[in-house]
Scaffold this motif. Structure first.
Motif, PDB file in Angstrom:
ATOM      1  N   VAL A  35       0.854  -1.172   0.000  1.00 44.51           N
ATOM      2  CA  VAL A  35       0.000   0.000   0.000  1.00 44.51           C
ATOM      3  C   VAL A  35       0.892   1.223   0.000  1.00 44.51           C
ATOM      4  O   VAL A  35       1.712   1.407   0.891  1.00 44.51           O
ATOM      5  CB  VAL A  35      -0.913   0.015   1.245  1.00 44.51           C
ATOM      6  CG1 VAL A  35      -1.782   1.249   1.229  1.00 44.51           C
ATOM      7  CG2 VAL A  35      -1.755  -1.232   1.284  1.00 44.51           C
ATOM      8  N   ILE A  36       0.767   2.005  -1.045  1.00 43.54           N
ATOM      9  CA  ILE A  36       1.596   3.195  -1.149  1.00 43.54           C
ATOM     10  C   ILE A  36       0.666   4.405  -1.105  1.00 43.54           C
ATOM     11  O   ILE A  36      -0.236   4.526  -1.930  1.00 43.54           O
ATOM     12  CB  ILE A  36       2.428   3.159  -2.455  1.00 43.54           C
ATOM     13  CG1 ILE A  36       3.384   1.971  -2.383  1.00 43.54           C
ATOM     14  CG2 ILE A  36       3.198   4.456  -2.625  1.00 43.54           C
ATOM     15  CD1 ILE A  36       3.916   1.543  -3.730  1.00 43.54           C
ATOM     16  N   ASP A  37       0.889   5.251  -0.115  1.00 37.45           N
ATOM     17  CA  ASP A  37       0.045   6.432   0.072  1.00 37.45           C
ATOM     18  C   ASP A  37      -1.436   6.066   0.125  1.00 37.45           C
ATOM     19  O   ASP A  37      -2.273   6.759  -0.467  1.00 37.45           O
ATOM     20  CB  ASP A  37       0.279   7.447  -1.065  1.00 37.45           C
ATOM     21  CG  ASP A  37       1.684   8.024  -0.989  1.00 37.45           C
ATOM     22  OD1 ASP A  37       2.272   7.999   0.104  1.00 37.45           O
ATOM     23  OD2 ASP A  37       2.184   8.471  -2.031  1.00 37.45           O
ATOM     24  N   GLY A  38      -1.724   4.947   0.765  1.00 41.41           N
ATOM     25  CA  GLY A  38      -3.126   4.574   0.911  1.00 41.41           C
ATOM     26  C   GLY A  38      -3.750   4.012  -0.347  1.00 41.41           C
ATOM     27  O   GLY A  38      -4.958   3.796  -0.407  1.00 41.41           O
ATOM     28  N   LYS A  39      -2.906   3.784  -1.365  1.00 40.53           N
ATOM     29  CA  LYS A  39      -3.441   3.261  -2.624  1.00 40.53           C
ATOM     30  C   LYS A  39      -2.748   1.956  -2.981  1.00 40.53           C
ATOM     31  O   LYS A  39      -1.591   1.744  -2.611  1.00 40.53           O
ATOM     32  CB  LYS A  39      -3.216   4.276  -3.742  1.00 40.53           C
ATOM     33  CG  LYS A  39      -3.938   5.584  -3.522  1.00 40.53           C
ATOM     34  CD  LYS A  39      -3.969   6.403  -4.808  1.00 40.53           C
ATOM     35  CE  LYS A  39      -4.887   7.604  -4.692  1.00 40.53           C
ATOM     36  NZ  LYS A  39      -4.357   8.674  -3.853  1.00 40.53           N
ATOM     37  N   GLY A  40      -3.448   1.111  -3.699  1.00 44.60           N
ATOM     38  CA  GLY A  40      -2.858  -0.142  -4.145  1.00 44.60           C
ATOM     39  C   GLY A  40      -1.677   0.143  -5.042  1.00 44.60           C
ATOM     40  O   GLY A  40      -1.746   1.013  -5.900  1.00 44.60           O
ATOM     41  N   TRP A  41      -0.579  -0.580  -4.837  1.00 46.64           N
ATOM     42  CA  TRP A  41       0.649  -0.249  -5.563  1.00 46.64           C
ATOM     43  C   TRP A  41       0.531  -0.541  -7.039  1.00 46.64           C
ATOM     44  O   TRP A  41       1.301  -0.020  -7.831  1.00 46.64           O
ATOM     45  CB  TRP A  41       1.844  -0.975  -4.944  1.00 46.64           C
ATOM     46  CG  TRP A  41       1.922  -2.446  -5.221  1.00 46.64           C
ATOM     47  CD1 TRP A  41       0.896  -3.331  -5.160  1.00 46.64           C
ATOM     48  CD2 TRP A  41       3.066  -3.180  -5.610  1.00 46.64           C
ATOM     49  NE1 TRP A  41       1.326  -4.581  -5.471  1.00 46.64           N
ATOM     50  CE2 TRP A  41       2.664  -4.521  -5.753  1.00 46.64           C
ATOM     51  CE3 TRP A  41       4.405  -2.854  -5.838  1.00 46.64           C
ATOM     52  CZ2 TRP A  41       3.557  -5.523  -6.138  1.00 46.64           C
ATOM     53  CZ3 TRP A  41       5.272  -3.858  -6.212  1.00 46.64           C
ATOM     54  CH2 TRP A  41       4.843  -5.168  -6.360  1.00 46.64           C
ATOM     55  N   ARG A  42      -0.415  -1.392  -7.438  1.00 50.97           N
ATOM     56  CA  ARG A  42      -0.559  -1.656  -8.873  1.00 50.97           C
ATOM     57  C   ARG A  42      -1.757  -0.939  -9.443  1.00 50.97           C
ATOM     58  O   ARG A  42      -1.667  -0.298 -10.473  1.00 50.97           O
ATOM     59  CB  ARG A  42      -0.672  -3.169  -9.110  1.00 50.97           C
ATOM     60  CG  ARG A  42       0.686  -3.841  -9.073  1.00 50.97           C
ATOM     61  CD  ARG A  42       0.702  -5.068  -9.961  1.00 50.97           C
ATOM     62  NE  ARG A  42       2.083  -5.483 -10.199  1.00 50.97           N
ATOM     63  CZ  ARG A  42       2.543  -6.710  -9.964  1.00 50.97           C
ATOM     64  NH1 ARG A  42       1.731  -7.649  -9.509  1.00 50.97           N
ATOM     65  NH2 ARG A  42       3.798  -7.009 -10.214  1.00 50.97           N
ATOM     66  N   SER A  43      -2.914  -1.062  -8.747  1.00 44.54           N
ATOM     67  CA  SER A  43      -4.142  -0.499  -9.316  1.00 44.54           C
ATOM     68  C   SER A  43      -4.227   0.997  -9.068  1.00 44.54           C
ATOM     69  O   SER A  43      -4.870   1.712  -9.822  1.00 44.54           O
ATOM     70  CB  SER A  43      -5.358  -1.177  -8.698  1.00 44.54           C
ATOM     71  OG  SER A  43      -5.527  -0.740  -7.358  1.00 44.54           O
ATOM     72  N   GLY A  44      -3.614   1.475  -7.980  1.00 51.58           N
ATOM     73  CA  GLY A  44      -3.722   2.885  -7.631  1.00 51.58           C
ATOM     74  C   GLY A  44      -5.052   3.233  -6.989  1.00 51.58           C
ATOM     75  O   GLY A  44      -5.333   4.401  -6.719  1.00 51.58           O
ATOM     76  N   ALA A  45      -5.888   2.225  -6.718  1.00 56.54           N
ATOM     77  CA  ALA A  45      -7.194   2.493  -6.129  1.00 56.54           C
ATOM     78  C   ALA A  45      -7.059   2.724  -4.629  1.00 56.54           C
ATOM     79  O   ALA A  45      -6.198   2.153  -3.979  1.00 56.54           O
ATOM     80  CB  ALA A  45      -8.127   1.308  -6.382  1.00 56.54           C
ATOM     81  N   ALA A  46      -7.945   3.558  -4.090  1.00 54.21           N
ATOM     82  CA  ALA A  46      -7.941   3.808  -2.654  1.00 54.21           C
ATOM     83  C   ALA A  46      -8.244   2.505  -1.920  1.00 54.21           C
ATOM     84  O   ALA A  46      -9.192   1.790  -2.244  1.00 54.21           O
ATOM     85  CB  ALA A  46      -8.967   4.867  -2.309  1.00 54.21           C
ATOM     86  N   VAL A  47      -7.424   2.211  -0.938  1.00 54.86           N
ATOM     87  CA  VAL A  47      -7.538   0.937  -0.237  1.00 54.86           C
ATOM     88  C   VAL A  47      -8.568   1.030   0.871  1.00 54.86           C
ATOM     89  O   VAL A  47      -8.674   2.043   1.557  1.00 54.86           O
ATOM     90  CB  VAL A  47      -6.150   0.560   0.326  1.00 54.86           C
ATOM     91  CG1 VAL A  47      -6.239  -0.624   1.259  1.00 54.86           C
ATOM     92  CG2 VAL A  47      -5.202   0.269  -0.815  1.00 54.86           C
ATOM     93  N   GLU A  48      -9.369  -0.029   1.014  1.00 54.65           N
ATOM     94  CA  GLU A  48     -10.365  -0.092   2.083  1.00 54.65           C
ATOM     95  C   GLU A  48      -9.924  -1.107   3.124  1.00 54.65           C
ATOM     96  O   GLU A  48      -9.058  -1.921   2.873  1.00 54.65           O
ATOM     97  CB  GLU A  48     -11.721  -0.539   1.515  1.00 54.65           C
ATOM     98  CG  GLU A  48     -12.298   0.434   0.519  1.00 54.65           C
ATOM     99  CD  GLU A  48     -13.479  -0.169  -0.238  1.00 54.65           C
ATOM    100  OE1 GLU A  48     -13.856  -1.315   0.097  1.00 54.65           O
ATOM    101  OE2 GLU A  48     -13.987   0.493  -1.131  1.00 54.65           O
ATOM    102  N   ARG A  49     -10.567  -1.039   4.282  1.00 54.54           N
ATOM    103  CA  ARG A  49     -10.224  -1.992   5.333  1.00 54.54           C
ATOM    104  C   ARG A  49     -11.296  -3.072   5.392  1.00 54.54           C
ATOM    105  O   ARG A  49     -12.486  -2.798   5.390  1.00 54.54           O
ATOM    106  CB  ARG A  49     -10.152  -1.275   6.672  1.00 54.54           C
ATOM    107  CG  ARG A  49      -9.218  -0.105   6.616  1.00 54.54           C
ATOM    108  CD  ARG A  49      -9.245   0.670   7.901  1.00 54.54           C
ATOM    109  NE  ARG A  49      -8.659  -0.130   8.970  1.00 54.54           N
ATOM    110  CZ  ARG A  49      -8.543   0.308  10.213  1.00 54.54           C
ATOM    111  NH1 ARG A  49      -9.005   1.487  10.534  1.00 54.54           N
ATOM    112  NH2 ARG A  49      -7.990  -0.447  11.144  1.00 54.54           N
TER     113      ARG A  49
END
Length: 851
Positions: free
Chosen positions: A170-184
């Motif tokens: 997770v990079i800056d709260g985003k998936g490192w490949r998709s770039g989508a905002a990560v949820e918990r």
RNA sequence: GCCCGCGUGGUGGAAUGGUAGACACAGGGGACUUAAAAUCCCUAGGCUUCGGCCAUGCCGGUUCGAGUCCGGCCGCGGGCACCA
């Protein structure tokens, strides 16, 4: 000798090497071994200049070691599982397997013309059932040794890729490949117990002498060791079972500055309080925050006063409020802290917002106590004066005070010093199809059971579709059906597959016996391990290299690697990127439009398109398809040949730094190779009895070139080795020596060039009567007698400025040198009669006259 | 914010504390050619009153001598981060 035509000679010599089997690795107890490995590529389908640079570096090392008499292992394979294959299947239809194997074939076809000294008989892809089956066997062994476990965990859920990401992904709260905002989300996940090795992985970094300091530091920071105090507050008014609240702090010296206690929203105590709707609402509010960069930046520190109180360990009459706060992480320390606003900016902000007391514990050494406008956080190595100290001297460093506070707590029995690590266990579960199936079966009566080894590999089914998001294994009609290995009842397969970092964590070991029926073969790993030189990108400094180090330990514990291989990479080199200028115009709406270098005409003043449209030139950046600043290695090979591409990427810039690809640089490389070729022709046409005055000079220059090029290659200063080769070529081109000396010089030049430009070297070698193939001919040794000069030129400085120079015999005593220097005409002129205060003679180096 | 790393000609870069700019690119001049391309040769940090002087981001320090070591700034790049 005909014209230099790379297209003809390169194919010819590649075939000759193939036929001779020069690069087939063989266990040979009579010779020292050398294992050189470049990070294996993801089979995207196209090679790029970064690959060319990476593999050429490895090839230079491998070819040099072959010539130096080592038994060399230089393999190549494919990091072939992963999401791009599934994405392609979703976007274009088809099957990930076909897409992947098709790409592998394409890329292999593009790599072979580079003339790399690879043992292709060892090639494999991580998506071969033969490979991932062995990985499953190791997974089962690791389960038995307690290195694998499942836990219900809050995980990073990538809503686009429909998969779980490791914290590290997770990079800056985003998936490192998709770039989508990560949820918990909370899921049951498989984990490797990398945290068992935190301390070992940290301390062993000291032994990795031939790794870049930078990488070791990054790993050390990632593992994140801290020393602090763990103690329990006695609670007042907490629910049953929460009579004590464990906290961890790295600043126990600030205990008397405590103004509140705070727990994570995920803390068990917070959960116990969730029956209160206000608590539940607050905790829900915290969870909503997520971890996106935007939210972190704007997130305000928020808290909720639980009404519970805790007693201060140093004063039972002093009670602190317990808050739930959004900035406390559950998976670091104990998930609970005491807040000291005077010396922690986060606590300061929090206390300011909620009107909690702010009391300084220490002040700068010479200062007096005063109200604080912000937290006072000096380095722990700095001496400060404690106004609310309770252990150690009044004036001491933070480090001393922390140690004293821990000692105080241990002596008085209210807490103890502990060492904690930031490193968390490695979550490997992925809800994806194109990965290694986790070889586990869920049985209604036996629970979670490992698959029997004789049933491995657990193969991926071929009949899957990707028209809906989610995991195709989960919705396959029959794949999940199986029988329990323990009781034989009907059961269900695990449908999670492994993180692709697992695949790349042991491929280096598999290359030693790529087709063995067990993960490794004892005799082979014993002979070939460790990797003597590993070469790859800095982007893998933390994850891949840390996981590999862990995996080697796990493989040792499960009997697949000898003890000597728990640090699998003896030496690591991280190469820089290949960059290129970016060419841009704008469309009617002002949006940028990028252009390929081959479509741009570059001149001194600027750049235009072929129709004359002016183009904006943006400084060099990493080659990327979106910016179109890419040069296709296949085009370069077609135009100039592989030797030119290889020569260029190794010249100019030091290998650890970025190298800028320029068309003029590539042309210059080609011109140089042509010059060497023509020089070879000219020397070949010399009459056998030709003599010239330069025999001694050329012999010395040859010896010097051998010495300098060898040293350049061995120290990874390839750019300097190439500079030496340029200089030696120029010397040779101007020399007039007798034919045997000239021939010896050009043969040596060919051999010294051969690691970088193996094809042209082979042609020259053969044409000049070299013995056998240049590729396997021994590396030249410089005659030490030819490396020393009889005379030496010494600069003469007067007061540190160079004013003259003299040439004297090398062994002349300093007193003699002094006399000659002072008698020098220019020196006398500059001294102009001033008395000499002091004269420094550094033998063989310099003379400095001080007046 | 914290932790690293790096600043040298027009450009990429050389330089165990000892002649700063090796080697190469781009540039300038010349030879060859009807011409061009290609090739070869020469030149090349800046300034200069031709004696020299100034130059390794800036300011100090150590040293006979600093691109290199030390301290402080400035700039650029990378890594990490509500990590207690």
């Amino acid at each position: 000798m005909s014209r230099y035509d790379p297209a003809v000679i390169e194919k010819k010599w590649q075939d000759a090497w193939d036929q001779a089997g020069c690069f087939t690795a063989r266990r040979d107890p009579a010779r020292p071994k050398y294992y050189v490995l470049e990070m294996f590529p993801y089979p995207s389908g196209r090679i790029h200049m970064g690959h060319v640079r990476n593999y050429t570096m490895g090839d230079v090392v491998a070819r040099t070691k072959i010539a130096q008499g080592y038994s060399v292992l230089h393999p190549m394979g494919w990091d072939a599982f992963g999401m791009p294959a599934e994405n392609a299947a979703m976007e274009r239809g088809g099957h990930p397997k076909e897409w992947t194997y098709g790409n592998i074939a394409d890329m292999r076809d593009q790599m072979k013309p580079l003339g790399l000294s690879i043992d292709w008989s060892r090639e494999f892809a991580t998506c071969d059932p033969e490979y991932y089956g062995q990985q499953q066997a190791m997974f089962i062994d690791m389960m038995e040794k307690g290195l694998v476990y499942r836990k219900n965990a809050v995980v990073n859920w990538d809503p686009v890729d429909m998969t779980v990401l490791a914290n590290e992904q997770v990079i800056d709260g985003k998936g490192w490949r998709s770039g989508a905002a990560v949820e918990r989300r909370e899921l049951t996940q498989w984990f490797f117990k990398i945290s068992d090795y935190s301390e070992d992985l940290l301390t062993a970094l000291d032994g990795l002498k031939d790794w870049p300091e930078k990488v070791r530091l990054m790993q050390a920071n990632w593992i994140g060791q801290s020393r602090g105090l763990q103690f329990a507050f006695e609670t007042v008014g907490a629910p049953a079972g929460f009579e004590r609240l464990e906290v961890y702090t790295t600043r126990p010296d600030t205990l008397l500055g405590a103004s509140f206690a705070a727990i994570s929203p995920d803390h068990p105590l917070a959960k116990a309080l969730e029956s209160d709707p206000k608590v539940a609402a607050f905790v829900a509010e915290c969870r909503k925050g997520g971890t996106s960069a935007e939210e972190i930046e704007t997130a305000e520190k928020i808290g909720f006063d639980t009404g519970i109180r805790v007693k201060h360990p140093l004063d039972p009459n002093w009670e602190l409020p317990v808050w739930i706060a959004n900035f406390i992480l559950m998976d670091y320390g104990t998930g609970a802290i005491f807040g000291c606003p005077g010396h922690d900016q986060r606590d300061f902000d929090f206390a300011t917002k909620y009107g909690l007391p702010i009391k300084p514990v220490f002040v700068a050494e010479g200062a007096d106590e005063a109200p604080l406008a912000e937290a006072f956080v000096p380095m722990k190595s700095e001496r400060v004066r404690y106004v609310r100290g309770f252990a150690g001297d009044a004036v001491q460093t933070g480090d001393q005070a922390v140690a004293a506070a821990i000692a105080h707590a241990e002596t008085n029995g209210y807490g103890q010093g502990v060492t904690k690590y930031r490193l968390r266990d490695w979550g490997i579960s992925r809800q994806r199809y194109w990965g290694c199936p986790i070889p586990v079966i869920h049985c209604a009566t036996c629970g979670v059971v490992a698959e029997k080894k004789e049933n491995l590999p657990v193969r991926l089914p071929d009949d899957v579709t990707f028209d809906v998001p989610g995991n195709p294994l989960d919705r396959h009609p029959t794949w999940r059906d199986c029988t329990c290995p323990k009781c034989g009842a009907k059961a269900r397969r695990e449908t999670d597959t492994m993180d692709t970092f697992v695949d790349s964590s042991w491929y280096y070991a598999r290359f030693t016996s790529p087709h063995a029926a067990t993960p490794t073969d004892a005799a082979d790993v014993d002979y070939w391990m460790n990797v003597d030189q590993y070469i790859g990108g800095i982007e893998h400094a933390i994850l891949h290299l840390l996981y590999s180090r862990f995996f080697a330990r796990a493989m040792h514990k499960t009997g697949h690697l000898p003890a000597k291989a728990i640090e699998p990479f003896n030496a690591l080199f991280t190469q820089g990127m290949v960059t290129h200028e970016i060419y841009m115009t704008r469309d009617g709406n002002g949006r940028p439009v990028y252009h390929l270098p081959e479509d741009v005409i570059r001149s001194e003043s600027g750049a235009t398109l072929k129709d004359g449209t002016p183009v904006e030139v943006i400084p060099s950046a990493k080659m990327s398809k979106s910016k179109k600043n890419v040069v296709d290695p296949m085009n370069i090979i077609a135009q100039f040949g592989a030797d030119t591409a290889r020569w260029f990427v190794m010249s100019d810039s030091p290998p650890e730094r970025d190298v800028e690809w320029t068309a003029s640089g590539a042309e210059a490389a080609f011109k140089h190779l042509t010059r060497v070729w023509n020089l070879c022709s000219r020397i070949g046409e010399l009459p056998a009895d030709h003599t010239g005055p330069d025999d001694d000079m050329l012999r010395k220059a040859t010896a010097r070139a051998i010495h300098d090029v060898t040293q350049g290659i061995e120290t990874f200063a390839f750019n300097k080795a190439i500079a030496t080769l340029y200089a030696f070529t120029n010397t040779l081109a101007k020399a007039d020596a007798s034919t045997p000396v000239m021939k010896e010089a050009i043969r040596t030049l060919a051999k010294l060039m051969s690691p970088m430009t193996p094809h042209i070297a082979e042609s020259i070698w053969t044409y000049q009567g070299g013995d056998g193939l240049c590729a396997t001919a021994p590396w030249p040794k410089a005659d030490p007698a030819l490396l020393v000069d009889d005379t030496v030129t010494l600069p003469i400085q007067i007061n540190g400025k160079r004013r003259a120079e003299i040439t004297v015999p090398k062994e002349m005593p300093a007193s003699e040198v002094e006399k000659i220097a002072l008698a020098d005409e220019a020196v006398i002129r500059f001294l102009a009669g001033q008395p000499v205060k002091k004269i420094i003679v550094v033998p063989g180096r310099i003379i400095n006259v001080v007046v």
